[in-house]
Design an enzyme around this catalytic site. Structure first.
Site, PDB file in Angstrom:
ATOM      1  N   ASN A  79       0.832  -1.212   0.000  1.00 49.83           N
ATOM      2  CA  ASN A  79       0.000   0.000   0.000  1.00 49.83           C
ATOM      3  C   ASN A  79       0.869   1.266   0.000  1.00 49.83           C
ATOM      4  O   ASN A  79       0.354   2.376   0.032  1.00 49.83           O
ATOM      5  CB  ASN A  79      -0.972   0.010   1.191  1.00 49.83           C
ATOM      6  CG  ASN A  79      -0.260   0.101   2.528  1.00 49.83           C
ATOM      7  OD1 ASN A  79       0.971   0.047   2.587  1.00 49.83           O
ATOM      8  ND2 ASN A  79      -1.019   0.234   3.596  1.00 49.83           N
TER       9      ASN A  79
ATOM     10  N   TYR B 181       4.617  -2.341  17.420  1.00 51.87           N
ATOM     11  CA  TYR B 181       5.337  -3.259  16.522  1.00 51.87           C
ATOM     12  C   TYR B 181       5.605  -4.586  17.226  1.00 51.87           C
ATOM     13  O   TYR B 181       5.271  -5.654  16.716  1.00 51.87           O
ATOM     14  CB  TYR B 181       6.642  -2.601  16.095  1.00 51.87           C
ATOM     15  CG  TYR B 181       7.426  -3.357  15.043  1.00 51.87           C
ATOM     16  CD1 TYR B 181       6.973  -3.436  13.733  1.00 51.87           C
ATOM     17  CD2 TYR B 181       8.638  -3.968  15.358  1.00 51.87           C
ATOM     18  CE1 TYR B 181       7.695  -4.113  12.756  1.00 51.87           C
ATOM     19  CE2 TYR B 181       9.370  -4.639  14.400  1.00 51.87           C
ATOM     20  CZ  TYR B 181       8.903  -4.714  13.094  1.00 51.87           C
ATOM     21  OH  TYR B 181       9.630  -5.384  12.142  1.00 51.87           O
TER      22      TYR B 181
ATOM     23  N   LYS C  73       3.889  -8.088  16.187  1.00 56.32           N
ATOM     24  CA  LYS C  73       4.657  -9.232  15.666  1.00 56.32           C
ATOM     25  C   LYS C  73       4.423 -10.468  16.537  1.00 56.32           C
ATOM     26  O   LYS C  73       4.353 -11.588  16.026  1.00 56.32           O
ATOM     27  CB  LYS C  73       6.153  -8.892  15.618  1.00 56.32           C
ATOM     28  CG  LYS C  73       6.532  -7.904  14.503  1.00 56.32           C
ATOM     29  CD  LYS C  73       6.307  -8.484  13.116  1.00 56.32           C
ATOM     30  CE  LYS C  73       6.708  -7.525  12.014  1.00 56.32           C
ATOM     31  NZ  LYS C  73       6.222  -7.961  10.676  1.00 56.32           N
TER      32      LYS C  73
ATOM     33  N   THR D  11      18.843  -5.450   9.368  1.00 56.22           N
ATOM     34  CA  THR D  11      19.249  -5.711   7.995  1.00 56.22           C
ATOM     35  C   THR D  11      19.508  -4.382   7.289  1.00 56.22           C
ATOM     36  O   THR D  11      18.850  -3.376   7.596  1.00 56.22           O
ATOM     37  CB  THR D  11      18.136  -6.510   7.281  1.00 56.22           C
ATOM     38  OG1 THR D  11      17.890  -7.709   8.028  1.00 56.22           O
ATOM     39  CG2 THR D  11      18.516  -6.889   5.862  1.00 56.22           C
TER      40      THR D  11
ATOM     41  N   ARG E  20      16.585   4.461  10.121  1.00 56.63           N
ATOM     42  CA  ARG E  20      17.374   3.363  10.683  1.00 56.63           C
ATOM     43  C   ARG E  20      18.819   3.816  10.849  1.00 56.63           C
ATOM     44  O   ARG E  20      19.294   4.725  10.171  1.00 56.63           O
ATOM     45  CB  ARG E  20      17.353   2.133   9.768  1.00 56.63           C
ATOM     46  CG  ARG E  20      15.991   1.644   9.357  1.00 56.63           C
ATOM     47  CD  ARG E  20      15.064   1.433  10.519  1.00 56.63           C
ATOM     48  NE  ARG E  20      15.459   0.320  11.361  1.00 56.63           N
ATOM     49  CZ  ARG E  20      14.936  -0.899  11.307  1.00 56.63           C
ATOM     50  NH1 ARG E  20      13.988  -1.178  10.441  1.00 56.63           N
ATOM     51  NH2 ARG E  20      15.328  -1.850  12.119  1.00 56.63           N
TER      52      ARG E  20
HETATM   53  N1  UDP Z   1      20.369   4.873  16.417  1.00 57.68           N
HETATM   54  C1  UDP Z   1      21.276   5.901  16.587  1.00 57.68           C
HETATM   55  N2  UDP Z   1      21.238   6.954  15.717  1.00 57.68           N
HETATM   56  C2  UDP Z   1      20.355   7.021  14.682  1.00 57.68           C
HETATM   57  C3  UDP Z   1      19.435   5.957  14.499  1.00 57.68           C
HETATM   58  C4  UDP Z   1      19.463   4.894  15.390  1.00 57.68           C
HETATM   59  O1  UDP Z   1      22.103   5.875  17.498  1.00 57.68           O
HETATM   60  O2  UDP Z   1      20.395   8.021  13.934  1.00 57.68           O
HETATM   61  C5  UDP Z   1      20.422   3.711  17.336  1.00 57.68           C
HETATM   62  C6  UDP Z   1      19.089   3.321  17.950  1.00 57.68           C
HETATM   63  O3  UDP Z   1      18.836   4.063  19.120  1.00 57.68           O
HETATM   64  C7  UDP Z   1      19.314   1.844  18.216  1.00 57.68           C
HETATM   65  C8  UDP Z   1      20.240   1.396  17.086  1.00 57.68           C
HETATM   66  O4  UDP Z   1      20.844   2.597  16.593  1.00 57.68           O
HETATM   67  O5  UDP Z   1      19.979   1.658  19.438  1.00 57.68           O
HETATM   68  C9  UDP Z   1      19.524   0.691  15.940  1.00 57.68           C
HETATM   69  O6  UDP Z   1      18.455   1.493  15.544  1.00 57.68           O
HETATM   70  P1  UDP Z   1      17.523   1.148  14.308  1.00 57.68           P
HETATM   71  O7  UDP Z   1      16.454   2.200  14.270  1.00 57.68           O
HETATM   72  O8  UDP Z   1      18.314   0.990  13.084  1.00 57.68           O
HETATM   73  O9  UDP Z   1      16.893  -0.270  14.610  1.00 57.68           O
HETATM   74  P2  UDP Z   1      16.404  -1.064  15.921  1.00 57.68           P
HETATM   75  O10 UDP Z   1      17.403  -2.137  16.082  1.00 57.68           O
HETATM   76  O11 UDP Z   1      16.370  -0.157  17.114  1.00 57.68           O
HETATM   77  O12 UDP Z   1      15.057  -1.562  15.544  1.00 57.68           O
END
Ligand code: UDP
Length: 324
Positions: free
Chosen positions: A33, A159, A163, A189, A200
């Site tokens: 979507n 989320y 899940k 990933t 991310r």
């Molecule tokens: N993170 C960070 N800076 C960013 C984005 C994410 O330090 O700009 C950290 C976030 O707090 C987490 C880790 O990186 O501890 C992975 O974050 P992501 O959103 O990629 O995925 P998650 O594993 O948390 O679902």
């Protein structure tokens, strides 16, 4: 020719999966979507006569449970359910934090609808679950027998709990209706077709580093993640779907090489020759302190293990973002 439905096929992992399935000779129905997926991800697939894109919500009327009462009937042999927002970063418009109801519904009602579709078609089913079902884990590495440590009503719960519900209804269909379904728990990933604005950590750090803007580390950066390149992930998903003896199994797929977030920031800064500074921002609520998959089950059942090391995957991903 066998037909595969990929829900969430215009997303990051979904679009890479669609490409691999087309390359393997399947006909592919991609449903999305586009609330967090992107048509640009499937631009190079549209011209393939074995590829069909349907812009629909799997919780909507076309996918309602009894298609003979007005919905559309899809004839498929395999169903991959990857449809869901997946980024926890509230600053991103693509985050599940900003799509809480959609996230809950796509993993509950959406999973129900696709399981009914699989039941009717006698199709083989794969549900994309997540390492998030382990929450902020008290054990590391996490193996599939660990029940997790999840806040049931925090911001992230839309989320995590969705899940967890998705896993539960999949197993109910295995037990009650003998659907040939399996669950893959996807760990972090990265790679090409990632959205630059999905918030991310890998996409943020690379784009910040390329632009010589501050690299935003949340908290002290001592939290860990383990990063799997998308080609390895897609290979794992395909093996979980197409390997005999995986019905009713729950399998972690991810790369067990664990890194702290501050180390990742420094690696990316160095690899991009960036002049960026590293700045520290507030850690989001319920951010897991560690995450590392135990992949012994994937090795045993699927003869799968990741092949692409972090440095190699980052080189490819940096190239991808530079060319966007
Ligand atoms: N993170 C960070 N800076 C960013 C984005 C994410 O330090 O700009 C950290 C976030 O707090 C987490 C880790 O990186 O501890 C992975 O974050 P992501 O959103 O990629 O995925 P998650 O594993 O948390 O679902």
């Amino acid at each position: 020719m066998q037909a595969v439905l990929v829900a969430g096929g215009a997303g990051f992992i979904g679009s890479n999966l669609c490409k691999k399935l087309l390359d393997s000779g399947y006909s592919v129905i991609c449903v999305d979507n586009l609330i967090t997926g992107d048509k640009r991800n499937i631009e190079d697939l549209i011209s393939n006569s074995r590829f069909t894109f349907i812009e629909e919500d799997i919780t909507g009327s076309k996918f309602k449970v009894h298609p003979d009462k007005g919905g559309t009937k899809f004839k498929v042999d395999y169903v991959f359910h990857l449809a869901s927002p997946a980024s926890p970063n509230a600053k991103s418009p693509k985050s599940y934090i900003n799509h809480p109801i959609e996230t809950l519904l796509v993993n509950s009602l959406g999973t129900y609808n696709l399981l009914e579709l699989a039941l009717e078609n006698k199709a083989v089913f794969l549900f994309a679950s997540s390492s998030e079902i382990y929450g902020d884990p008290e054990v590391s590495p996490q193996n599939e027998n660990y029940f997790g440590n999840v806040n049931p009503n925090g911001a992230r719960s839309v989320y995590d709990e969705a899940k967890r519900f998705g896993e539960s209804i999949v197993m109910a269909y295995v037990r009650e209706n003998n659907v040939n379904a399996r669950i893959v728990r996807i760990f972090n990933t990265y790679g090409s077709r990632m959205q630059p604005d999905d918030g991310r950590v890998v996409s943020n750090f690379i784009n910040q580093a390329i632009a010589n803007k501050p690299i935003t580390v949340y908290g002290k950066g001592t939290q860990t993640r383990s990063f799997c390149y998308v080609d390895d992930m897609v290979d794992g998903l395909c093996r979980a779907m197409f390997t005999q003896g995986t019905k009713g199994e729950v399998i972690n797929i991810g790369n067990p090489e664990e890194k702290t977030i501050i180390d990742l920031a420094n690696i990316i800064k160095q690899m991009t020759n960036s002049r960026s500074t590293i700045v520290f921002e507030q850690l989001p609520e319920d951010d897991p302190k560690v995450r590392k998959p135990d992949i012994q089950k994937a090795q045993r059942l699927l003869s799968w293990q990741p092949k692409i090391e972090l440095n190699e995957g980052l080189v490819k991903t940096i190239e991808y973002f530079k060319n966007l």
